[in-house]
Structure formats: C-alpha cells, structure tokens
Design a protein around this motif. Structure first.
Motif, PDB file in Angstrom:
ATOM      1  N   VAL A 242       0.847  -1.010  -0.121  1.00 16.04           N
ATOM      2  CA  VAL A 242      -0.072   0.260  -0.115  1.00 16.04           C
ATOM      3  C   VAL A 242       0.790   1.426   0.074  1.00 16.04           C
ATOM      4  N   VAL A 243       0.628   1.977  -0.768  1.00 15.30           N
ATOM      5  CA  VAL A 243       1.301   3.456  -0.858  1.00 15.30           C
ATOM      6  C   VAL A 243       0.255   4.432  -0.922  1.00 15.30           C
ATOM      7  N   VAL A 244       0.172   5.629   0.245  1.00 12.08           N
ATOM      8  CA  VAL A 244      -0.768   6.352   0.422  1.00 12.08           C
ATOM      9  C   VAL A 244      -0.066   7.939   0.503  1.00 12.08           C
ATOM     10  N   ASP A 245      -1.006   9.065   0.013  1.00 13.70           N
ATOM     11  CA  ASP A 245      -0.305  10.338   0.368  1.00 13.70           C
ATOM     12  C   ASP A 245      -0.477  10.703   1.892  1.00 13.70           C
ATOM     13  N   GLN A 246       0.474  11.025   2.540  1.00 12.92           N
ATOM     14  CA  GLN A 246       0.253  11.372   4.027  1.00 12.92           C
ATOM     15  C   GLN A 246      -0.732  12.278   4.086  1.00 12.92           C
ATOM     16  N   LEU A 247      -0.770  13.339   3.259  1.00  5.51           N
ATOM     17  CA  LEU A 247      -1.759  14.503   3.460  1.00  5.51           C
ATOM     18  C   LEU A 247      -2.915  14.362   3.368  1.00  5.51           C
ATOM     19  N   THR A 248      -3.556  13.430   2.505  1.00  5.45           N
ATOM     20  CA  THR A 248      -4.790  13.554   1.827  1.00  5.45           C
ATOM     21  C   THR A 248      -5.265  12.094   2.262  1.00  5.45           C
ATOM     22  N   GLY A 249      -4.445  10.781   2.360  1.00  3.54           N
ATOM     23  CA  GLY A 249      -4.766   9.740   2.579  1.00  3.54           C
ATOM     24  C   GLY A 249      -5.150   9.161   1.142  1.00  3.54           C
ATOM     25  N   GLU A 250      -5.068   9.634   0.116  1.00  2.00           N
ATOM     26  CA  GLU A 250      -5.359   9.370  -1.104  1.00  2.00           C
ATOM     27  C   GLU A 250      -4.303   8.014  -1.557  1.00  2.00           C
ATOM     28  N   LEU A 251      -5.072   6.874  -2.157  1.00  2.00           N
ATOM     29  CA  LEU A 251      -4.307   5.730  -2.425  1.00  2.00           C
ATOM     30  C   LEU A 251      -3.385   6.061  -3.679  1.00  2.00           C
ATOM     31  N   VAL A 252      -2.427   5.740  -3.570  1.00  2.00           N
ATOM     32  CA  VAL A 252      -1.657   5.866  -4.841  1.00  2.00           C
ATOM     33  C   VAL A 252      -1.152   4.651  -5.753  1.00  2.00           C
ATOM     34  N   ALA A 253      -1.034   3.575  -5.067  1.00  2.00           N
ATOM     35  CA  ALA A 253      -0.722   2.446  -5.577  1.00  2.00           C
ATOM     36  C   ALA A 253      -0.882   1.227  -4.567  1.00  2.00           C
ATOM     37  N   ALA A 254      -1.280   0.034  -5.027  1.00  2.00           N
ATOM     38  CA  ALA A 254      -1.387  -0.966  -3.967  1.00  2.00           C
ATOM     39  C   ALA A 254      -1.378  -2.391  -4.785  1.00  2.00           C
ATOM     40  N   ALA A 255      -1.197  -3.385  -3.767  1.00  2.99           N
ATOM     41  CA  ALA A 255      -1.478  -4.691  -4.508  1.00  2.99           C
ATOM     42  C   ALA A 255      -1.831  -5.746  -3.136  1.00  2.99           C
ATOM     43  N   SER A 256      -3.004  -6.350  -3.186  1.00  2.00           N
ATOM     44  CA  SER A 256      -3.593  -7.258  -2.227  1.00  2.00           C
ATOM     45  C   SER A 256      -3.471  -6.373  -0.874  1.00  2.00           C
ATOM     46  N   PRO A 257      -3.956  -5.041  -0.738  1.00  2.00           N
ATOM     47  CA  PRO A 257      -3.742  -4.498   0.556  1.00  2.00           C
ATOM     48  C   PRO A 257      -4.547  -5.031   1.669  1.00  2.00           C
ATOM     49  N   ASP A 258      -5.777  -5.591   1.428  1.00  2.00           N
ATOM     50  CA  ASP A 258      -6.488  -5.975   2.847  1.00  2.00           C
ATOM     51  C   ASP A 258      -6.388  -7.331   3.232  1.00  2.00           C
ATOM     52  N   VAL A 259      -5.474  -8.034   2.612  1.00  2.00           N
ATOM     53  CA  VAL A 259      -4.929  -9.523   3.056  1.00  2.00           C
ATOM     54  C   VAL A 259      -4.270  -9.402   4.162  1.00  2.00           C
ATOM     55  N   PRO A 260      -4.745 -10.259   5.275  1.00  2.00           N
ATOM     56  CA  PRO A 260      -3.747 -10.035   6.723  1.00  2.00           C
ATOM     57  C   PRO A 260      -2.741 -11.065   6.104  1.00  2.00           C
ATOM     58  N   ARG A 261      -1.469 -10.749   6.714  1.00  2.00           N
ATOM     59  CA  ARG A 261      -0.115 -11.366   6.590  1.00  2.00           C
ATOM     60  C   ARG A 261       0.425 -11.082   7.846  1.00  2.00           C
ATOM     61  N   GLU A 262       1.752 -12.094   7.737  1.00  2.00           N
ATOM     62  CA  GLU A 262       2.522 -12.153   8.972  1.00  2.00           C
ATOM     63  C   GLU A 262       3.363 -10.734   8.805  1.00  2.00           C
ATOM     64  N   PRO A 263       3.201  -9.840   9.835  1.00  2.00           N
ATOM     65  CA  PRO A 263       3.800  -8.497   9.653  1.00  2.00           C
ATOM     66  C   PRO A 263       5.388  -8.540  10.327  1.00  2.00           C
ATOM     67  N   ALA A 264       5.716  -9.571  11.135  1.00  2.00           N
ATOM     68  CA  ALA A 264       6.936  -9.559  11.694  1.00  2.00           C
ATOM     69  C   ALA A 264       7.169  -8.299  12.644  1.00  2.00           C
ATOM     70  N   SER A 265       8.226  -7.834  12.760  1.00  2.00           N
ATOM     71  CA  SER A 265       8.567  -6.755  13.585  1.00  2.00           C
ATOM     72  C   SER A 265       7.808  -5.100  13.407  1.00  2.00           C
ATOM     73  N   THR A 266       7.294  -5.127  12.013  1.00  2.00           N
ATOM     74  CA  THR A 266       6.481  -3.926  11.536  1.00  2.00           C
ATOM     75  C   THR A 266       5.278  -3.820  12.711  1.00  2.00           C
ATOM     76  N   ALA A 267       4.782  -4.972  13.430  1.00  2.00           N
ATOM     77  CA  ALA A 267       3.806  -5.060  14.281  1.00  2.00           C
ATOM     78  C   ALA A 267       4.128  -4.241  15.544  1.00  2.00           C
ATOM     79  N   LYS A 268       5.438  -3.835  15.740  1.00  2.00           N
ATOM     80  CA  LYS A 268       5.874  -2.669  16.782  1.00  2.00           C
ATOM     81  C   LYS A 268       5.218  -1.416  16.675  1.00  2.00           C
ATOM     82  N   ILE A 269       4.719  -1.191  15.383  1.00  2.00           N
ATOM     83  CA  ILE A 269       4.486   0.401  15.165  1.00  2.00           C
ATOM     84  C   ILE A 269       3.109   0.330  16.174  1.00  2.00           C
ATOM     85  N   LEU A 270       2.544  -0.793  15.969  1.00  2.00           N
ATOM     86  CA  LEU A 270       1.131  -0.778  16.756  1.00  2.00           C
ATOM     87  C   LEU A 270       1.252  -0.916  18.297  1.00  2.00           C
TER      88      LEU A 270
END
Length: 410
Positions: free
Chosen positions: A39-67
């Motif tokens: 997923v790639v979005v514009d920070q200011l507007t939230g507009e979607l710029v590009a994506a591939a299978s954006p809504d499929v849950p996947r193993e996040p590894a350490s990116t889960a630390k953001i949450l």
C-alpha cells in the motif's frame, strides 16, 4: 498538520500509473515469493497512490511494533515513567517492587540514556540510607513481580529465539534487558528478575546492608516506600523499540499497556490491549491478530492497509507523530543504518523493518524527490528459502522507485 521532515505540502503527487507499475513488478518478482501486500498513500490526503492485495492479513514480523508504540503513547502517555521501588513490610524485611522497567542499569542511572536511565545503585543508595536511619543493617529481601503475569516465554517463539538472544524471558525487573554481555544479541539471563535482585543485594552489601536471603513475594498493602527510581519516559522507550527493534522492551511495553487498561500483564492481555487501542483510533482491525507485542511469535496477522492506516493516524496526531518521526532513517541509523546507502531514499525513508523466516516487511514514510510525503507498507510472508537478502533488495528497490529513483529491480 505539517507533513514529515523534508516534505512540502504543495509538492506534486507521483504519477499513480508509474508507481503502480513499479508495485506490480515488485510483487511479481520471484525473490519476494507468492504472498505480497503493498500500500502506498499520500500522507496529507490519505489518497491511495498504488496497491497490491492491500487488505489481505499477513505475518507482519517486527512492523507490528508500530502498533505497540502507538498503543503505549495513547494509553500511557508520552511522559509516563516506570517506577522500580523498595518498600519495607516490617523491620528487617524489604521488598523490591518491579514496575516493568527492563532497562535498569546495574550501577548509577544515566539521565541522558534510555537504556539505563534508572540505576540499581541509586536505588541501593536510597535504601541503605533509609535502613541506616532506622538502625537496620540486615534484611530479608523479597521481589514482587506481580505487575506481569502468565508465561514469560511465548509458545509462539522458537527455543532458539531465547537461546540466541533475540528475546529475553519477559519479566518486569531486568538489568540491561537481561543481557549477559554487551552486544546486540547476546545470551540472556534465564531468570532476569532473580538476576536483577541478586545485583541489588550485592549493591546493598557494598553499602553495609547484609541480605540474608532473597525470595519472590508480593509486597503487602500499606508497606511504606523507602526508595524509588524512574525509567525514561514512554516516548523515549517507544523510540528505542522502533529504532532498535528490541523484542524484549516491546513485550514489556505491551504489558504495561495491558495493565493500564485493567487487563492482565500477560501476552494475551498485551495483544488484546494493543488491538483495542488501535481500534479506538478508528482503524478497522478486521482480520488482525497479534500473537505477541513484538511480532516475533508466529501467528500475528496484519494487512498492509492496516499498517498504513496506523501510520497515517499517527502522522496526523501531534501526540502520536513521534511514532513516524522516530522510525529508523535509511542509510543512517537503527535497523535501516545499512540499507538505502545510495539513491533518493537515503535519509528520506523512515521505516520499521520486519524479518522472520519466510517473512520480510517494511512500513513507514518516504519523501519523494518532488518533496511529497507518502506512507507505505510492504509485507511478503511467503518468501522463498535463502534468507532476507533477496526480498530486501526487491523491497528496497521498490521504495527507491517510490522516492523517485526509477532504478530497475535487481
């Protein structure tokens, strides 16, 4: 709300067709395997710029630390500190009360440090003075670790995760994250709490207080506090987690979030608390699951869209913006220090890495060559055998293209 460092609010968005083509090429690359979300979005507007299978849950590894970082800042507040205290339950009987600080210094605390802000030597100084004033020179030492509960080691961790030093048993009292020597991933003490208590007993002995024995026991209600030290504030602890990707500190932070919400300070309590806090931000957590608070255990699931949604909400909230700003900077620091050494992404990508067997992920922000800030997440959780090098090269090349490089994929 201002855009990120180096970004310009009037800068043009990249051409969506070009970025989508780059995303499609990356997803099709054999080095990232057959399960990739982008997923790639514009920070200011939230507009979607590009994506591939954006809504499929996947193993996040350490990116889960953001949450985990976002939940900690929201629940605990950026200025909250973690206290380690000593109480006296009766003459000659004291209890070392753990509060969840896993970064205690064995000596004096360093007011400029995050790891080592609070020092056991300072705690021993205060304790010895209070006991000396009461004429006490001999004590039985109790250790209260009731703030955390449940198993200290996740069933979703491999045995080698602990033996190789990727994580320590999650206890609420640790010296230097239970490291046995000073390096990124050394062996950890098997019982971090008793090790820390032993260090404290030795320090008391050096100050003229004989410790006749040490045992685990809860401090009774009404016991008078005679000494206390404070950790670094939560904002600094969250930054440490994001930049170093330390699993043990992330797990402790998650349990503190659970306790603050009235849940058990356990793996289950932490994961419930983190997802509940994220949902309160207005983010759809459908399909999301956390097996632990660090992303180390197998079984966590987050979509690329959910990761970007968390990043965008954080970027628009002054109280949470540090989660985005404090991510490792490409080619400079933390877990991105040796990546993006050249190209437009160097210094302008801030992202959290993720690495597990079969999983490679990256989520954060990038300022384009035109000066526009974009938020992105790339998660590949069925990468082929061969380690992290191949998937990272594809993901890094894609992020370089997002930044404006235009370099071909390897």
């Amino acid at each position: 709300m201002p855009a990120g460092p180096g970004a310009a609010t009037d800068a043009p968005l990249p051409e969506p067709e070009e970025l989508q083509a780059a995303v499609d090429a990356a997803v099709a690359h054999p080095w990232v395997g057959t399960s990739v979300g982008v997923v790639v979005v514009d920070q200011l507007t939230g507009e979607l710029v590009a994506a591939a299978s954006p809504d499929v849950p996947r193993e996040p590894a350490s990116t889960a630390k953001i949450l985990t970082a976002v939940a900690a800042l929201r629940t605990l507040g950026p200025d909250r500190t973690v206290e380690t205290a000593v109480v006296q339950e009766a003459p000659g009987r004291i209890v070392l009360v753990a509060g969840g600080d896993v970064m205690l210094a064995a000596g004096a605390g360093d007011p400029t440090a995050t790891n080592g802000r609070a020092g056991l030597a300072d705690l021993a100084d205060q304790t010895a003075r209070a006991l000396a004033l009461a004429g006490t020179t001999e004590v039985a030492l109790g250790v209260d670790e009731s703030v955390f509960s449940g198993p200290a080691v996740s069933p979703g961790w491999f045995p080698t995760d602990v033996s190789l030093g990727f994580v320590a048993p999650v206890t609420p009292l640790q010296v230097n994250i239970a490291k046995t020597r000073e390096e990124p991933y050394p062996p950890r003490h098997a019982d971090p709490t008793l090790h820390a208590a032993g260090v404290f007993a030795t320090l008391l002995g050096e100050r003229g207080i004989t410790v006749t024995g040490t045992e685990r026991r809860d401090a009774p209600e009404g016991a008078g506090r005679i000494a206390a030290v404070q950790s670094a504030p939560v904002r600094d602890i969250a930054e440490y987690v994001l930049r170093t990707s330390d699993n043990t500190v992330s797990e402790a932070l998650g349990r503190l979030v659970a306790v603050e919400q009235g849940l058990p300070g356990s793996f289950e309590g932490a994961t419930r608390a983190i997802l509940a806090e994220v949902e309160r931000l207005g983010i759809d957590v459908t399909g999301a699951a956390l097996a632990d608070a660090s992303g180390l255990a197998a079984g966590s699931l987050l979509s690329s869209q959910q990761l970007v949604d968390v990043l965008r909400v954080a970027s628009l909230d002054p109280a949470l913006r540090t989660v985005v700003v404090d991510l490792p900077v490409a080619g400079w620091e933390g877990t991105l220090g040796d990546r993006f050494a050249e190209g437009p992404g160097r210094g302008l990508v801030r992202a959290k890495t993720g690495s597990l067997t079969g999983t490679t992920s990256l989520a954060g922000s990038v300022v384009t060559v035109q000066g526009r800030e974009l938020l992105f997440a790339v998660v590949a959780d069925e990468t082929p055998p061969g380690g992290q090098l191949g998937p990272r090269r594809v993901i890094d090349a894609l992020v370089q293209q997002i930044a404006g490089c235009g370099c071909p994929l390897p």
